[in-house]
Design a protein around this motif. Sequence first.
Motif, PDB file in Angstrom:
ATOM      1  N   HIS B  24      -0.196 -12.106   5.422  1.00 25.57           N
ATOM      2  CA  HIS B  24      -1.785 -12.265   6.237  1.00 25.57           C
ATOM      3  C   HIS B  24      -1.331 -10.816   7.182  1.00 25.57           C
ATOM      4  N   GLU B  25      -0.086 -10.480   7.823  1.00 24.08           N
ATOM      5  CA  GLU B  25       0.147 -10.014   9.494  1.00 24.08           C
ATOM      6  C   GLU B  25       0.035  -8.482   8.633  1.00 24.08           C
ATOM      7  N   ILE B  26       0.848  -8.514   8.045  1.00 27.40           N
ATOM      8  CA  ILE B  26       0.417  -7.284   7.276  1.00 27.40           C
ATOM      9  C   ILE B  26      -0.503  -6.005   6.790  1.00 27.40           C
ATOM     10  N   VAL B  27      -1.782  -7.293   6.408  1.00 29.83           N
ATOM     11  CA  VAL B  27      -2.716  -6.597   5.885  1.00 29.83           C
ATOM     12  C   VAL B  27      -3.787  -7.153   7.399  1.00 29.83           C
ATOM     13  N   GLU B  28      -3.336  -7.425   8.558  1.00 29.31           N
ATOM     14  CA  GLU B  28      -3.715  -7.740   9.171  1.00 29.31           C
ATOM     15  C   GLU B  28      -3.481  -6.451  10.341  1.00 29.31           C
ATOM     16  N   LYS B  29      -2.437  -6.296  10.027  1.00 27.65           N
ATOM     17  CA  LYS B  29      -2.248  -4.632  10.652  1.00 27.65           C
ATOM     18  C   LYS B  29      -2.444  -3.580  10.356  1.00 27.65           C
ATOM     19  N   ILE B  33      -6.122  -0.686   3.216  1.00 28.08           N
ATOM     20  CA  ILE B  33      -5.224  -1.456   2.379  1.00 28.08           C
ATOM     21  C   ILE B  33      -4.988  -0.141   1.410  1.00 28.08           C
ATOM     22  N   GLU B  34      -5.874   0.760   1.174  1.00 24.95           N
ATOM     23  CA  GLU B  34      -5.643   1.400   0.013  1.00 24.95           C
ATOM     24  C   GLU B  34      -4.012   2.581   0.553  1.00 24.95           C
ATOM     25  N   ASN B  35      -3.920   2.486   1.589  1.00 28.18           N
ATOM     26  CA  ASN B  35      -2.625   4.040   2.080  1.00 28.18           C
ATOM     27  C   ASN B  35      -1.530   2.592   2.010  1.00 28.18           C
ATOM     28  N   LEU B  36      -1.573   1.755   1.935  1.00 23.80           N
ATOM     29  CA  LEU B  36      -0.783   1.214   1.658  1.00 23.80           C
ATOM     30  C   LEU B  36       0.024   0.166   0.744  1.00 23.80           C
ATOM     31  N   VAL B  37       1.468   0.695   0.721  1.00 25.25           N
ATOM     32  CA  VAL B  37       2.671   0.660   0.211  1.00 25.25           C
ATOM     33  C   VAL B  37       4.032  -0.078   0.378  1.00 25.25           C
ATOM     34  N   LEU B  38       4.840  -1.122  -0.447  1.00 27.18           N
ATOM     35  CA  LEU B  38       5.059  -2.358  -0.069  1.00 27.18           C
ATOM     36  C   LEU B  38       6.915  -1.376  -1.161  1.00 27.18           C
ATOM     37  N   VAL B  39       7.828  -1.317  -0.141  1.00 25.61           N
ATOM     38  CA  VAL B  39       9.677  -0.526  -0.597  1.00 25.61           C
ATOM     39  C   VAL B  39      10.740  -1.786  -0.298  1.00 25.61           C
ATOM     40  N   GLY B  40      10.811  -2.604  -1.449  1.00 24.54           N
ATOM     41  CA  GLY B  40      12.406  -3.303  -1.016  1.00 24.54           C
ATOM     42  C   GLY B  40      13.079  -2.542  -1.928  1.00 24.54           C
ATOM     43  N   ILE B  41      13.832  -2.970  -0.579  1.00 24.26           N
ATOM     44  CA  ILE B  41      15.274  -2.635  -0.001  1.00 24.26           C
ATOM     45  C   ILE B  41      16.447  -3.286  -1.252  1.00 24.26           C
ATOM     46  N   LEU B  52       5.347 -10.561  -1.504  1.00 18.19           N
ATOM     47  CA  LEU B  52       4.408 -10.001  -0.423  1.00 18.19           C
ATOM     48  C   LEU B  52       3.562  -9.105  -0.989  1.00 18.19           C
ATOM     49  N   ALA B  53       3.840  -8.963  -1.814  1.00 18.22           N
ATOM     50  CA  ALA B  53       2.059  -7.738  -2.917  1.00 18.22           C
ATOM     51  C   ALA B  53       1.513  -8.722  -3.522  1.00 18.22           C
ATOM     52  N   GLU B  54       2.287  -9.689  -4.010  1.00 15.80           N
ATOM     53  CA  GLU B  54       1.399 -11.004  -4.348  1.00 15.80           C
ATOM     54  C   GLU B  54       0.252 -11.436  -3.549  1.00 15.80           C
ATOM     55  N   HIS B  55       0.614 -12.372  -2.264  1.00 15.85           N
ATOM     56  CA  HIS B  55      -0.117 -12.414  -1.500  1.00 15.85           C
ATOM     57  C   HIS B  55      -1.059 -11.439  -1.530  1.00 15.85           C
ATOM     58  N   ILE B  56      -0.618 -10.181  -1.166  1.00 12.00           N
ATOM     59  CA  ILE B  56      -1.494  -9.917  -0.229  1.00 12.00           C
ATOM     60  C   ILE B  56      -3.232  -9.415  -1.731  1.00 12.00           C
ATOM     61  N   ARG B  57      -2.478  -9.807  -2.460  1.00 13.99           N
ATOM     62  CA  ARG B  57      -3.301  -9.708  -3.690  1.00 13.99           C
ATOM     63  C   ARG B  57      -4.539 -10.505  -3.453  1.00 13.99           C
ATOM     64  N   ILE B  59      -4.637 -11.939  -1.228  1.00 17.44           N
ATOM     65  CA  ILE B  59      -5.709 -12.132   0.220  1.00 17.44           C
ATOM     66  C   ILE B  59      -7.296 -11.710  -0.588  1.00 17.44           C
ATOM     67  N   GLU B  60      -6.228  -9.576  -0.248  1.00 16.58           N
ATOM     68  CA  GLU B  60      -7.770  -8.844  -0.585  1.00 16.58           C
ATOM     69  C   GLU B  60      -8.080  -8.637  -1.837  1.00 16.58           C
ATOM     70  N   GLY B  61      -7.108  -9.455  -2.826  1.00 13.37           N
ATOM     71  CA  GLY B  61      -7.806  -8.207  -3.960  1.00 13.37           C
ATOM     72  C   GLY B  61      -7.720  -7.407  -5.057  1.00 13.37           C
ATOM     73  N   VAL B  62      -5.937  -6.742  -3.781  1.00 18.02           N
ATOM     74  CA  VAL B  62      -5.866  -4.838  -3.920  1.00 18.02           C
ATOM     75  C   VAL B  62      -4.422  -5.386  -4.771  1.00 18.02           C
ATOM     76  N   GLN B  63      -4.190  -4.533  -5.652  1.00 23.48           N
ATOM     77  CA  GLN B  63      -2.656  -4.385  -6.452  1.00 23.48           C
ATOM     78  C   GLN B  63      -1.672  -3.262  -5.637  1.00 23.48           C
ATOM     79  N   ILE B  64      -0.793  -4.107  -4.595  1.00 21.13           N
ATOM     80  CA  ILE B  64      -0.262  -3.410  -3.800  1.00 21.13           C
ATOM     81  C   ILE B  64       1.175  -2.541  -4.221  1.00 21.13           C
ATOM     82  N   PRO B  65       1.435  -0.694  -4.195  1.00 21.64           N
ATOM     83  CA  PRO B  65       2.261  -0.262  -4.923  1.00 21.64           C
ATOM     84  C   PRO B  65       3.367  -0.519  -4.449  1.00 21.64           C
ATOM     85  N   LEU B  66       4.261  -0.955  -5.083  1.00 26.79           N
ATOM     86  CA  LEU B  66       5.846  -1.873  -5.214  1.00 26.79           C
ATOM     87  C   LEU B  66       6.809  -0.781  -5.291  1.00 26.79           C
TER      88      LEU B  66
END
Lengths: 324, 183
Positions: B24-29, B33-41, B52-57, B59-66
């Motif tokens: 939720h915080e990521i989405v808020e900030k 959202i189209e420009n958002l990507v997540l990269v796991g270490i 996190l990507a699943e939660h964002i999907r 919340i927002e109905g968008v699949q974030i690139p991972l």
Amino acid sequence: MAISHKEKGMSYVLSSKDLLGLKDISKEEIELILSTAEAMKEILFRDIKKVPTLRGKSMVCLFYEPSTRTRTSFELAGKYLSADTVNISTSTSSVVKGESLRDTGRTIEAMGIDLVVIRHSCAGAPHMLAQEISASVINAGDGMHEHPTQALLDMFTIKEKKGRIEGLEVAIIGDILHSRVARSNIWGLKKMGANIRICGPMPLIPPNISDLGVRVCSSVEEAVEGADVVNVLRIQRERQDKGFFPSLREYAKIYGIDKEKLKGAKEDVLVIHPGPVNRGVEITSEVIESSCAAIEEQVTNGVAVRMALMYLLLQGGAKNEAAD
Amino acid sequence: MALKEKAKIMTAEKMARTLRRIAHEIVEKNSDIENLVLVGIRRRGVPLAERLAEHIRLIEGVQIPLGMLDITMYRDDLETKSCNPEINKSEINFSIEGKRVVLVDDVLYTGRTVRAALDALIDFGRPSAVQLAVLIDRGHREIPIRADYVGKNVPTSRNEVISVKVKEIDGVDEVIIKEKIPD
């Protein structure tokens, strides 16, 4: 998620500071090199092909025999990992003034080199150098003995294309006698659980080669029958002055790999060749250009495998200690 | 050096709730959202980023690139390790050029992993912004790095070890604090 080496209880280090041959390293070490090379290969397809891993390390390619692809491959592998690389081609070095290998080795070590990559026409030269200096030594081909990095990149290519090595039928065709590539391949592939058949003109099949656990075939057709992989060796024209076979034309007819001879192999047979290729002699252009050949990919994989080796040999501190 | 378990500081349920809150915080900030990507270490940042990507999907109905990043080759302590760390592949199958990248890791400690990750990331392109999300911040920074999203702040001593376990790798979701006992 793939099971990591840690979970399998595997160590992350090679047992020696050097890579001199595949005869004396373990299956686990080969697997470690191949899996590390997988990660290295990804770097080769980036826009920025450089990582800082070996910054501050230096290496010398010391080649007493001609080479383009192996030397360039080592040099680029070093550069992609940010090591400083220097080449010594012996025709323009103090070697022509009569300096011995031992003295050349000590001299470059005194300049603070961390790794020496050596190719020499005498079998055992890298081993002698490795005992003489504390820097790491990689054998890039010694006489008719071993060429371990070529065999590693062949195995990497096989594993990538076939998903495994264990249980595969691999045919090695050509001049086995003079081929260090063949010897390293036989030692490596046997350790990884492949079955090997070899075939070539009888004078070029070393006596007692079956002691290494390979099947000697009397015809190419027999060797290729049901094969998953066909490794075609280069006819080393520079070593054929003793008349091992009557003519190149006859060799091409009997042993040259063409579409016809591959008919008995598995449908998805993989054809590899260490290069440089004598087109129309040991292999036809038609096969080289066909989808079953992976000769150019072998070259790419060679850089990745050499990067993996450099990382494993040069990075990290005292060996034999447990991981954190 | 043996390790003694001291306390469980996060259960599976707590971890799920924490990750949902961070999403939720990521989405808020990041409103674009189209420009958002997540990269796991790698390794445990990757399953956390997936969640996190699943939660964002949801919340927002968008699949974030991972993507996933292996930072071994960028570490500054390779020399001092007694052993070569295993290298895994980095997989970022999309351009990060001009994107807002959220790096995800399990524990933030000295900050050196994140420093290495920034170097590794920038070799893939120039993002417009990089943010950092961690499940646990245990303090003791050695370089000036801070997280944008923190699951839980855990004051620790250097003698303690934080062990984050995730289902995908360890079969269980929990965070445990352990203490080193000299042999």
